[in-house]
Write a protein that holds these residues in place. Structure first.
Motif, short mmCIF file in Angstrom:
data_model
loop_
_atom_site.label_atom_id
_atom_site.label_comp_id
_atom_site.label_asym_id
_atom_site.label_seq_id
_atom_site.Cartn_x
_atom_site.Cartn_y
_atom_site.Cartn_z
N LYS A 324 0.86 -1.17 0.00
CA LYS A 324 0.00 0.00 0.00
C LYS A 324 0.90 1.23 0.00
CE LYS A 324 -4.15 -1.97 0.47
NZ LYS A 324 -3.83 -3.39 0.26
N PRO A 325 0.44 2.37 -0.54
CA PRO A 325 1.30 3.55 -0.64
C PRO A 325 1.97 3.96 0.66
CG PRO A 325 -0.65 3.87 -1.98
CD PRO A 325 -0.86 2.58 -1.24
N HIS A 326 1.24 3.94 1.79
CA HIS A 326 1.83 4.41 3.04
C HIS A 326 2.89 3.45 3.58
CE1 HIS A 326 -0.53 1.47 5.28
NE2 HIS A 326 -1.64 1.94 4.73
N GLU A 327 3.05 2.29 2.95
CA GLU A 327 4.10 1.36 3.36
C GLU A 327 5.45 1.69 2.72
OE1 GLU A 327 1.52 -2.65 4.27
OE2 GLU A 327 1.98 -2.18 2.17
N CYS A 328 5.47 2.63 1.80
CA CYS A 328 6.72 3.12 1.21
C CYS A 328 7.35 4.13 2.16
CB CYS A 328 6.45 3.76 -0.15
SG CYS A 328 7.90 4.57 -0.88
N GLU A 329 8.63 3.98 2.44
CA GLU A 329 9.32 4.84 3.40
C GLU A 329 9.34 6.31 2.97
OE1 GLU A 329 10.44 2.11 2.06
OE2 GLU A 329 10.62 0.66 3.72
N ARG A 360 -4.79 9.13 4.11
CA ARG A 360 -4.66 7.72 4.46
C ARG A 360 -3.17 7.46 4.71
NH1 ARG A 360 -7.91 3.35 3.19
NH2 ARG A 360 -9.61 4.83 2.97
N LEU A 361 -2.72 7.81 5.89
CA LEU A 361 -1.29 7.82 6.19
C LEU A 361 -0.86 6.62 7.03
CD1 LEU A 361 -0.96 11.62 7.02
CD2 LEU A 361 -0.75 10.48 4.81
N GLY A 362 -1.71 5.60 7.08
CA GLY A 362 -1.36 4.42 7.83
C GLY A 362 -1.97 4.38 9.21
N THR A 363 -2.79 5.40 9.56
CA THR A 363 -3.44 5.45 10.86
C THR A 363 -4.88 4.99 10.73
OG1 THR A 363 -4.05 7.74 10.48
CG2 THR A 363 -1.99 7.34 11.64
N THR A 364 -5.51 4.66 11.81
CA THR A 364 -6.90 4.24 11.80
C THR A 364 -7.81 5.44 11.64
OG1 THR A 364 -6.37 2.39 13.24
CG2 THR A 364 -8.70 3.02 13.07
N PRO A 365 -8.71 5.45 10.65
CA PRO A 365 -9.56 6.62 10.43
C PRO A 365 -10.66 6.72 11.46
CG PRO A 365 -10.24 4.88 8.98
CD PRO A 365 -9.04 4.35 9.73
#
Length: 374
Positions: A324-329, A360-365
């Motif tokens: 997923k995009p937010h998994e890219c460093e 959608r930065l990897g946190t729970t919405p």
């Protein structure tokens, strides 16, 4: 339904979600092929409203994103020439090449113009007979017919100073490449409705049968997506693998014969490189021999370019659905819409752009952020 807001009705969305929850008994992984569908899913939080055991994988369905770096660099080299007027849709201007983009070429004196149709570029060629006018023709089966028609018109009208830089790609070979990948987790596909409105559905039954995956043709509004998921999950639970048209208001099985005839006249199928993925056999089009004089690559002899992908960019893995995009460093830090490392952060259909735009930065919405309606 006749009006757009009817396809965002929260009551109907809840009913579809309840049907999906009632149907699912085991984990399933579905890939939406189109970047427009990805943006609908992320904007409305559809993936977060689904049962935990239904995963949506974002596919390589953004035409800007999959345009290979080599073609971008060829566009930049051609656009920088003083005798050229380079025309493009606006979403290509900030796509990074090896060391610059089209905006930077324009800032250094290149005549780069945003147009809204390839016919606009043809008109510019008529108005500037002493300059070469190039249109950047990218996209899937959806945008290929108008580009083909424009080249046909240029030849018919005898406009010699117009040419097309072609980077058109085809969806069915991409599905085949995804299913043949050793790392593939995809068990079903939501096919792009606009592509099928042109090409029909005749290429999909063989893929569905060979790889034993349901393929459901789906639209772009929230209820379209949810209905596509409902039909897909129902097939998976029943052990079925057929092609199902959930977008009949726009898609007929035969597609658009006139558009297909234009494509067959102007283009021929060829192998095509996909940015971040590699070359997929028979996955693209190029101008046929009859129209070769209107091929910008042929006209300007742009060969032997050395390309350079940023080492920190993992857009290729995003396009293949591996991360997923937010998994890219680099996501949201060194790579943002203002400082993009790859096209997936620039394009209006890019998955990285969707994740950044809708936070959608990897946190729970919060529940308010994950809403199935606008």
């Amino acid at each position: 339904m006749k009006y757009l807001d009817e396809f965002q009705d929260p009551g109907l969305a809840r009913r579809l979600l309840n049907e999906i929850r009632a149907t699912v008994t085991r984990p399933w992984a579905l890939m939406e092929v189109c970047g427009g569908q990805t943006h609908t899913i992320i904007r409305h939080g559809i993936d977060q409203l689904l049962p935990d055991n239904v995963e949506l994988i974002h596919g390589p369905g953004c035409p800007v994103c999959v345009t290979p770096l080599e073609v971008i660099d060829k566009a930049l080299e051609i656009a920088a020439r003083p005798d050229v007027i380079f025309c493009s849709f606006g979403d290509m201007l900030r796509v990074p090449g090896s060391d610059r983009d089209l905006f930077q070429v324009r800032s250094h004196g290149g005549d780069v113009r945003v147009v809204y149709s390839p016919l606009d570029a043809l008109k510019i060629a008529q108005q500037n007979p002493h300059r070469q006018v190039v249109f950047f023709g990218i996209g899937f089966e959806t945008t290929a017919p108008p580009n083909a028609m424009t080249v046909h018109q240029a030849r018919k009208l005898g406009i010699p100073n117009f040419s097309l830089l072609v980077s058109h790609v085809r969806v069915p070979p991409a599905i085949e490449a995804i299913m043949q990948s050793p790392s593939c987790r995809v068990q079903a596909f939501l096919a792009a409705g606009h592509v099928c409105s042109v090409m029909g559905t005749r290429e999909y039954p063989e893929l569905a049968e060979r790889f034993r995956v349901p393929i459901v043709v789906t639209g772009f509004e929230p209820l379209d997506i949810l209905e596509g998921i409902r039909r897909t999950v129902r097939q998976l639970e029943r052990g079925e693998h057929t092609v199902d048209n959930a977008y009949p208001r726009a898609v007929r099985p035969e597609g658009n014969p006139a558009a297909q005839a234009m494509l067959a006249d102007v283009f021929e199928v060829t192998d095509r490189a996909w940015r971040g993925i590699g070359t997929i056999p028979a996955s693209g089009w190029r101008l046929s021999e009859r129209y070769r004089d209107y091929d910008a690559e042929y006209r300007f002899s742009v060969e032997g370019l050395t390309t350079r992908e940023p080492a920190a960019c993992r857009s290729g893995e995003v396009l293949q659905g591996l991360i997923k995009p937010h998994e890219c460093e680099a996501f949201g830090t060194t790579c943002t819409p203002r400082t993009p490392l790859g096209a997936t952060m620039v394009s209006s259909e890019g998955a990285c752009a969707a994740y950044y735009l809708y936070r959608r930065l990897g946190t729970t919405p919060t529940p308010q952020e994950a809403s199935p309606v606008a």
